[in-house]
Motif scaffolding. Structure first.
Motif, PDB file in Angstrom:
ATOM      1  N   ARG A  32       7.512   4.133   5.267  1.00 25.14           N
ATOM      2  CA  ARG A  32       8.762   3.377   5.397  1.00 25.14           C
ATOM      3  C   ARG A  32       9.925   4.166   4.793  1.00 25.14           C
ATOM      4  N   TYR A  33       9.706   4.762   3.636  1.00 30.24           N
ATOM      5  CA  TYR A  33      10.739   5.560   2.992  1.00 30.24           C
ATOM      6  C   TYR A  33      11.155   6.725   3.894  1.00 30.24           C
ATOM      7  N   LEU A  34      10.172   7.445   4.430  1.00 33.57           N
ATOM      8  CA  LEU A  34      10.484   8.576   5.307  1.00 33.57           C
ATOM      9  C   LEU A  34      11.232   8.108   6.548  1.00 33.57           C
ATOM     10  N   ASP A  35      10.842   6.950   7.078  1.00 35.57           N
ATOM     11  CA  ASP A  35      11.537   6.357   8.222  1.00 35.57           C
ATOM     12  C   ASP A  35      13.002   6.089   7.859  1.00 35.57           C
ATOM     13  N   LEU A  36      13.238   5.508   6.705  1.00 32.05           N
ATOM     14  CA  LEU A  36      14.605   5.209   6.271  1.00 32.05           C
ATOM     15  C   LEU A  36      15.423   6.466   6.023  1.00 32.05           C
ATOM     16  N   LYS A  37      14.766   7.583   5.749  1.00 38.53           N
ATOM     17  CA  LYS A  37      15.451   8.857   5.533  1.00 38.53           C
ATOM     18  C   LYS A  37      15.727   9.592   6.847  1.00 38.53           C
ATOM     19  N   GLY A  38      15.348   8.992   7.961  1.00 41.65           N
ATOM     20  CA  GLY A  38      15.675   9.578   9.263  1.00 41.65           C
ATOM     21  C   GLY A  38      14.556  10.321   9.950  1.00 41.65           C
ATOM     22  N   TYR A  39      13.387  10.383   9.338  1.00 43.96           N
ATOM     23  CA  TYR A  39      12.250  11.007  10.007  1.00 43.96           C
ATOM     24  C   TYR A  39      11.727  10.055  11.076  1.00 43.96           C
ATOM     25  N   THR A  40      11.247  10.609  12.179  1.00 45.78           N
ATOM     26  CA  THR A  40      10.548   9.807  13.177  1.00 45.78           C
ATOM     27  C   THR A  40       9.111   9.677  12.704  1.00 45.78           C
ATOM     28  N   ILE A  41       8.664   8.441  12.511  1.00 44.37           N
ATOM     29  CA  ILE A  41       7.325   8.174  12.008  1.00 44.37           C
ATOM     30  C   ILE A  41       6.444   7.685  13.147  1.00 44.37           C
ATOM     31  N   ILE A  42       5.275   8.315  13.270  1.00 47.26           N
ATOM     32  CA  ILE A  42       4.271   7.867  14.225  1.00 47.26           C
ATOM     33  C   ILE A  42       3.067   7.404  13.405  1.00 47.26           C
ATOM     34  N   ARG A 101       0.844  -1.198   0.000  1.00 44.40           N
ATOM     35  CA  ARG A 101       0.000   0.000   0.000  1.00 44.40           C
ATOM     36  C   ARG A 101       0.883   1.252   0.000  1.00 44.40           C
ATOM     37  N   PRO A 102       0.499   2.286  -0.742  1.00 41.35           N
ATOM     38  CA  PRO A 102       1.307   3.516  -0.776  1.00 41.35           C
ATOM     39  C   PRO A 102       1.565   4.112   0.607  1.00 41.35           C
ATOM     40  N   SER A 103       0.580   4.076   1.489  1.00 40.75           N
ATOM     41  CA  SER A 103       0.789   4.666   2.814  1.00 40.75           C
ATOM     42  C   SER A 103       1.898   3.951   3.575  1.00 40.75           C
ATOM     43  N   TYR A 104       2.034   2.652   3.380  1.00 45.36           N
ATOM     44  CA  TYR A 104       3.095   1.889   4.033  1.00 45.36           C
ATOM     45  C   TYR A 104       4.455   2.286   3.467  1.00 45.36           C
ATOM     46  N   TYR A 105       4.590   2.221   2.124  1.00 42.70           N
ATOM     47  CA  TYR A 105       5.935   2.447   1.596  1.00 42.70           C
ATOM     48  C   TYR A 105       6.353   3.909   1.649  1.00 42.70           C
ATOM     49  N   VAL A 106       5.414   4.849   1.665  1.00 41.35           N
ATOM     50  CA  VAL A 106       5.787   6.250   1.876  1.00 41.35           C
ATOM     51  C   VAL A 106       6.301   6.430   3.302  1.00 41.35           C
ATOM     52  N   ILE A 123       7.782  11.324  -3.065  1.00 41.02           N
ATOM     53  CA  ILE A 123       8.081  11.735  -4.441  1.00 41.02           C
ATOM     54  C   ILE A 123       8.821  13.069  -4.443  1.00 41.02           C
ATOM     55  N   GLU A 124       8.353  14.002  -3.631  1.00 41.12           N
ATOM     56  CA  GLU A 124       9.000  15.316  -3.595  1.00 41.12           C
ATOM     57  C   GLU A 124      10.415  15.216  -3.037  1.00 41.12           C
ATOM     58  N   TYR A 125      10.615  14.400  -2.009  1.00 40.14           N
ATOM     59  CA  TYR A 125      11.950  14.219  -1.449  1.00 40.14           C
ATOM     60  C   TYR A 125      12.886  13.668  -2.518  1.00 40.14           C
ATOM     61  N   GLN A 126      12.438  12.619  -3.190  1.00 44.77           N
ATOM     62  CA  GLN A 126      13.284  12.013  -4.218  1.00 44.77           C
ATOM     63  C   GLN A 126      13.584  12.998  -5.345  1.00 44.77           C
ATOM     64  N   ARG A 127      12.590  13.736  -5.757  1.00 44.83           N
ATOM     65  CA  ARG A 127      12.761  14.694  -6.851  1.00 44.83           C
ATOM     66  C   ARG A 127      13.701  15.831  -6.448  1.00 44.83           C
ATOM     67  N   LEU A 128      13.499  16.374  -5.261  1.00 44.35           N
ATOM     68  CA  LEU A 128      14.253  17.558  -4.843  1.00 44.35           C
ATOM     69  C   LEU A 128      15.671  17.254  -4.378  1.00 44.35           C
ATOM     70  N   PHE A 129      15.904  16.034  -3.903  1.00 42.45           N
ATOM     71  CA  PHE A 129      17.224  15.701  -3.387  1.00 42.45           C
ATOM     72  C   PHE A 129      17.968  14.727  -4.294  1.00 42.45           C
ATOM     73  N   GLY A 130      17.531  14.653  -5.570  1.00 42.91           N
ATOM     74  CA  GLY A 130      18.281  13.950  -6.590  1.00 42.91           C
ATOM     75  C   GLY A 130      18.226  12.446  -6.556  1.00 42.91           C
ATOM     76  N   GLU A 131      17.234  11.868  -5.921  1.00 41.27           N
ATOM     77  CA  GLU A 131      17.189  10.413  -5.800  1.00 41.27           C
ATOM     78  C   GLU A 131      16.434   9.717  -6.920  1.00 41.27           C
ATOM     79  N   LEU A 132      15.825  10.460  -7.817  1.00 42.69           N
ATOM     80  CA  LEU A 132      15.101   9.813  -8.912  1.00 42.69           C
ATOM     81  C   LEU A 132      16.001   9.542 -10.110  1.00 42.69           C
ATOM     82  N   ARG A 133      17.230  10.013 -10.084  1.00 39.61           N
ATOM     83  CA  ARG A 133      18.104   9.883 -11.246  1.00 39.61           C
ATOM     84  C   ARG A 133      18.343   8.434 -11.651  1.00 39.61           C
ATOM     85  N   MET A 134      18.349   7.515 -10.693  1.00 42.19           N
ATOM     86  CA  MET A 134      18.615   6.116 -11.019  1.00 42.19           C
ATOM     87  C   MET A 134      17.474   5.515 -11.832  1.00 42.19           C
TER      88      MET A 134
END
Length: 156
Positions: free
Chosen positions: A37-47, A30-35, A133-144
């Protein structure tokens, strides 16, 4: 679609530390899960917030039934609910988090009246966008993936 400058979105993402994800799913496809999870992996505290999964653990955090059950400060409330469900979520966020910085409504989620109410309280509102999506776009992670990000890098 609402227009937000890249500088504005980048500032929101850089200044955010703790995100309450309302409507998060325990299902990894589900998108809510992987969004979340992605933010968690980027160092955000997720509640995670979902009454159907309250008390379970997701990303090392207890899933809360409602925003009112969160005992720590939250910078951003990320909403994965239908647009008609937004007003009570915004009301709860404004009432419960005096230092809330951002209400973020996911792709397809918009509510102009709730947004205006939050903005009148000094809270930044972003509608119909995805922080992953915005994080990946703005911080250059979509290039791959072959996407043109506008970020020049020699990294592969």
């Amino acid at each position: 679609m609402m227009t937000y400058s890249d500088a504005h979105l980048r500032n929101v993402l850089k200044s955010t530390k703790t995100v309450a994800v309302v409507g998060v799913s325990m299902n990894p496809v589900r998108p809510s899960y992987y969004v979340a999870r992605y933010l968690d992996l980027k160092g955000y505290t997720i509640i995670p917030v979902n009454p159907g999964h309250a008390g379970k653990t997701l990303f090392g955090a207890e899933v809360k039934a409602a925003l009112e059950d969160i005992t720590q400060p939250v910078d951003m409330v990320d909403i994965f609910r239908r647009s008609d469900a937004v007003p009570p979520i915004v009301d709860a966020a404004l009432a419960h988090f005096p230092d809330l910085k951002t209400i973020w409504m996911q792709i397809g989620v918009e509510h102009p009246q709730a947004a205006a109410k939050a903005e009148a309280r000094g809270v930044t509102v972003i509608q119909n966008r995805c922080p992953k999506i915005e994080y990946q776009r703005l911080f250059g992670e979509l290039r791959m993936g072959g996407f043109a990000t506008g970020v020049i890098s020699s990294k592969l």
